[in-house]
Motif scaffolding. Sequence first.
Motif, PDB file in Angstrom:
ATOM      1  N   ALA A 172      36.859  46.954  39.548  1.00 55.27           N
ATOM      2  CA  ALA A 172      36.189  46.692  38.265  1.00 55.27           C
ATOM      3  C   ALA A 172      34.678  46.762  38.432  1.00 55.27           C
ATOM      4  N   GLY A 173      34.013  47.491  37.543  1.00 54.98           N
ATOM      5  CA  GLY A 173      32.565  47.660  37.630  1.00 54.98           C
ATOM      6  C   GLY A 173      31.810  46.536  36.951  1.00 54.98           C
ATOM      7  N   ASN A 174      31.984  45.320  37.454  1.00 54.36           N
ATOM      8  CA  ASN A 174      31.315  44.151  36.871  1.00 54.36           C
ATOM      9  C   ASN A 174      30.542  43.413  37.950  1.00 54.36           C
ATOM     10  N   HIS A 175      29.326  43.029  37.630  1.00 48.25           N
ATOM     11  CA  HIS A 175      28.463  42.374  38.601  1.00 48.25           C
ATOM     12  C   HIS A 175      29.061  41.069  39.095  1.00 48.25           C
ATOM     13  N   CYS A 176      29.593  40.267  38.179  1.00 51.88           N
ATOM     14  CA  CYS A 176      30.135  38.971  38.566  1.00 51.88           C
ATOM     15  C   CYS A 176      31.400  39.098  39.403  1.00 51.88           C
ATOM     16  N   LYS A 177      31.990  40.304  39.436  1.00 49.99           N
ATOM     17  CA  LYS A 177      33.173  40.530  40.264  1.00 49.99           C
ATOM     18  C   LYS A 177      32.820  41.172  41.602  1.00 49.99           C
ATOM     19  N   GLY A 178      31.528  41.458  41.824  1.00 51.08           N
ATOM     20  CA  GLY A 178      31.109  41.957  43.120  1.00 51.08           C
ATOM     21  C   GLY A 178      30.519  43.346  43.158  1.00 51.08           C
ATOM     22  N   SER A 179      30.492  44.066  42.026  1.00 46.63           N
ATOM     23  CA  SER A 179      29.850  45.375  42.018  1.00 46.63           C
ATOM     24  C   SER A 179      28.333  45.215  42.127  1.00 46.63           C
ATOM     25  N   ILE A 180      27.680  46.250  42.635  1.00 45.41           N
ATOM     26  CA  ILE A 180      26.234  46.230  42.829  1.00 45.41           C
ATOM     27  C   ILE A 180      25.602  47.032  41.705  1.00 45.41           C
ATOM     28  N   PHE A 181      24.612  46.461  41.038  1.00 43.88           N
ATOM     29  CA  PHE A 181      23.967  47.109  39.908  1.00 43.88           C
ATOM     30  C   PHE A 181      22.573  47.591  40.296  1.00 43.88           C
ATOM     31  N   ARG A 182      22.243  48.817  39.856  1.00 42.89           N
ATOM     32  CA  ARG A 182      20.946  49.421  40.126  1.00 42.89           C
ATOM     33  C   ARG A 182      20.308  49.888  38.820  1.00 42.89           C
ATOM     34  N   ASN A 183      19.029  49.630  38.683  1.00 45.12           N
ATOM     35  CA  ASN A 183      18.290  50.036  37.487  1.00 45.12           C
ATOM     36  C   ASN A 183      18.106  51.554  37.487  1.00 45.12           C
ATOM     37  N   GLY A 184      18.600  52.212  36.442  1.00 46.29           N
ATOM     38  CA  GLY A 184      18.478  53.665  36.338  1.00 46.29           C
ATOM     39  C   GLY A 184      17.556  54.108  35.230  1.00 46.29           C
ATOM     40  N   LEU A 232      44.616  49.542  33.459  1.00 48.01           N
ATOM     41  CA  LEU A 232      45.246  48.598  32.544  1.00 48.01           C
ATOM     42  C   LEU A 232      44.341  47.384  32.421  1.00 48.01           C
ATOM     43  N   LYS A 233      44.063  46.972  31.187  1.00 48.49           N
ATOM     44  CA  LYS A 233      43.161  45.842  30.984  1.00 48.49           C
ATOM     45  C   LYS A 233      43.551  45.079  29.720  1.00 48.49           C
ATOM     46  N   PRO A 234      43.202  43.793  29.633  1.00 51.88           N
ATOM     47  CA  PRO A 234      43.446  43.047  28.391  1.00 51.88           C
ATOM     48  C   PRO A 234      42.623  43.639  27.256  1.00 51.88           C
ATOM     49  N   ASP A 235      43.220  43.720  26.069  1.00 53.34           N
ATOM     50  CA  ASP A 235      42.493  44.259  24.921  1.00 53.34           C
ATOM     51  C   ASP A 235      41.384  43.317  24.478  1.00 53.34           C
ATOM     52  N   ILE A 236      41.559  42.024  24.712  1.00 50.61           N
ATOM     53  CA  ILE A 236      40.513  41.038  24.458  1.00 50.61           C
ATOM     54  C   ILE A 236      40.121  40.443  25.806  1.00 50.61           C
ATOM     55  N   GLY A 237      38.912  40.682  26.222  1.00 49.53           N
ATOM     56  CA  GLY A 237      38.485  40.192  27.526  1.00 49.53           C
ATOM     57  C   GLY A 237      37.030  40.525  27.772  1.00 49.53           C
ATOM     58  N   CYS A 238      36.522  40.079  28.922  1.00 51.57           N
ATOM     59  CA  CYS A 238      35.149  40.385  29.291  1.00 51.57           C
ATOM     60  C   CYS A 238      34.986  40.218  30.795  1.00 51.57           C
ATOM     61  N   ASN A 239      33.891  40.756  31.296  1.00 54.48           N
ATOM     62  CA  ASN A 239      33.530  40.639  32.715  1.00 54.48           C
ATOM     63  C   ASN A 239      34.585  41.199  33.662  1.00 54.48           C
ATOM     64  N   GLY A 240      35.381  42.140  33.197  1.00 53.23           N
ATOM     65  CA  GLY A 240      36.352  42.784  34.066  1.00 53.23           C
ATOM     66  C   GLY A 240      37.559  41.940  34.410  1.00 53.23           C
ATOM     67  N   ALA A 259      41.480  32.693  30.932  1.00 56.18           N
ATOM     68  CA  ALA A 259      42.090  31.802  31.923  1.00 56.18           C
ATOM     69  C   ALA A 259      43.532  32.178  32.228  1.00 56.18           C
ATOM     70  N   SER A 260      44.165  32.916  31.335  1.00 58.04           N
ATOM     71  CA  SER A 260      45.581  33.280  31.530  1.00 58.04           C
ATOM     72  C   SER A 260      45.763  34.616  32.231  1.00 58.04           C
ATOM     73  N   TYR A 261      44.662  35.371  32.414  1.00 58.86           N
ATOM     74  CA  TYR A 261      44.771  36.700  32.997  1.00 58.86           C
ATOM     75  C   TYR A 261      44.795  36.651  34.531  1.00 58.86           C
ATOM     76  N   PRO A 262      45.407  37.646  35.158  1.00 60.83           N
ATOM     77  CA  PRO A 262      45.392  37.704  36.627  1.00 60.83           C
ATOM     78  C   PRO A 262      44.027  38.144  37.148  1.00 60.83           C
ATOM     79  N   MET A 263      43.835  38.005  38.441  1.00 59.17           N
ATOM     80  CA  MET A 263      42.614  38.473  39.087  1.00 59.17           C
ATOM     81  C   MET A 263      42.512  39.991  38.970  1.00 59.17           C
ATOM     82  N   ASN A 264      41.308  40.469  38.761  1.00 53.43           N
ATOM     83  CA  ASN A 264      41.095  41.910  38.636  1.00 53.43           C
ATOM     84  C   ASN A 264      41.231  42.622  39.981  1.00 53.43           C
ATOM     85  N   ASP A 265      41.439  43.926  39.925  1.00 50.50           N
ATOM     86  CA  ASP A 265      41.418  44.749  41.135  1.00 50.50           C
ATOM     87  C   ASP A 265      39.972  45.075  41.509  1.00 50.50           C
TER      88      ASP A 265
END
Length: 366
Positions: free
Chosen positions: A237-249, A118-126, A360-366
């Motif tokens: 959430a697969g977002n770098h700013c939320k803590g996921s680790i990104f690798r160049n593929g 479940l995610k906001p229809d308008i949003g970014c960065n997870g 700013a109105s959305y809850p913290m992501n999982d």
Amino acid sequence: MNHASTAAPAPANPAQPASPLSMFEFWPGWIFYTPIVLYWIAMGVRHLDFSLPTAANPRIETGGLCGESKTAILDMAGETAGRWIAPYTTMTTTGSAEDAAAARQALAQAGLALPIVLKPDIGCNGTGVKLAATPAELARAVAQFPPGTGLMLQRLIPFEHEAGVFYIRHPDEPRGRITSLTYKEAPVIVGDGRSTVRQLIDADARTGLVPHLYLPRLGARVHDVLPAGEPMRLVFAGNHCKGSIFRNGASDITPALTEQIDRIMQDIPDFHFGRIDLKFESIASLRLGRGFEIIEINGVGSEATHIWDSRTTLREAYAAQFSHYRETFRIGAKKKKAGWRSSGALTMLRSWRRQRKLLASYPMND
């Protein structure tokens, strides 16, 4: 503590040992993005249109720079592209106790069953992304959003691995190309039967440097002691700013994958520039252009996320950013010459301010 990777991509430079973080990975946004903003302004002056990139994907609000609807983009997919997109439905919250029942009804009407994302229809960065595996979790997730929030409910893709694929096709080119491939890994801690979750996070070479990305999400669980050998995923959430680790593929970009992605993206009208986020079965299948499902498609506001690989240098990161934004100005110019219009700077600003308010109105992501 050990990391359990969700993929095993080849390093960008196998001879160079990976450091836990690059020097700029978690710089404040205003520091890292100031040169990029200045570059955008310079390109806007050169083309006499600061909003020109919004014409690169002219059927999407602001070209997908900000404020766009995720489902509106996916809804444009034709039959070919639609087969590769994970099924989804939508609902709008009312802030009442009836929202949980409305969510279940929306899922039933779409033929979807739990678990769902479940995610906001308008949003970014997870921001606001939630995983709901039970009716109770679905009810709790929906209740955290303010009234009037458009939500996207999508079937949880069964594949373990996640990637971001950046795609570019100029309007006068018969075929598009992949300019970036990034693997996204969720950091996983493994219990030893003695240490708390907080201690395991602090002990790791990478997560110990950025514990603030994980601790607020875990709440009281930071005091739990995991049994020996028990894994715990720190972020969904697969977002770098939320803590996921990104690798160049990049080494796994093949003609077969490029051909398949191009076939899909050409079935979305007038889409020329953006990133496809997907989950995949294995690197071997991905290289063959098989065994993946699309989560979402992002427009001109998306990044070539391989720059967040800890092996990437600051110079390489800026080179990639400047190159991609230069391309979107070039594409926007071609679309404008063909009769499409850019959104205008004021519309860009309004969309950006609206998106910031929503985030700013959305809850913290999982």
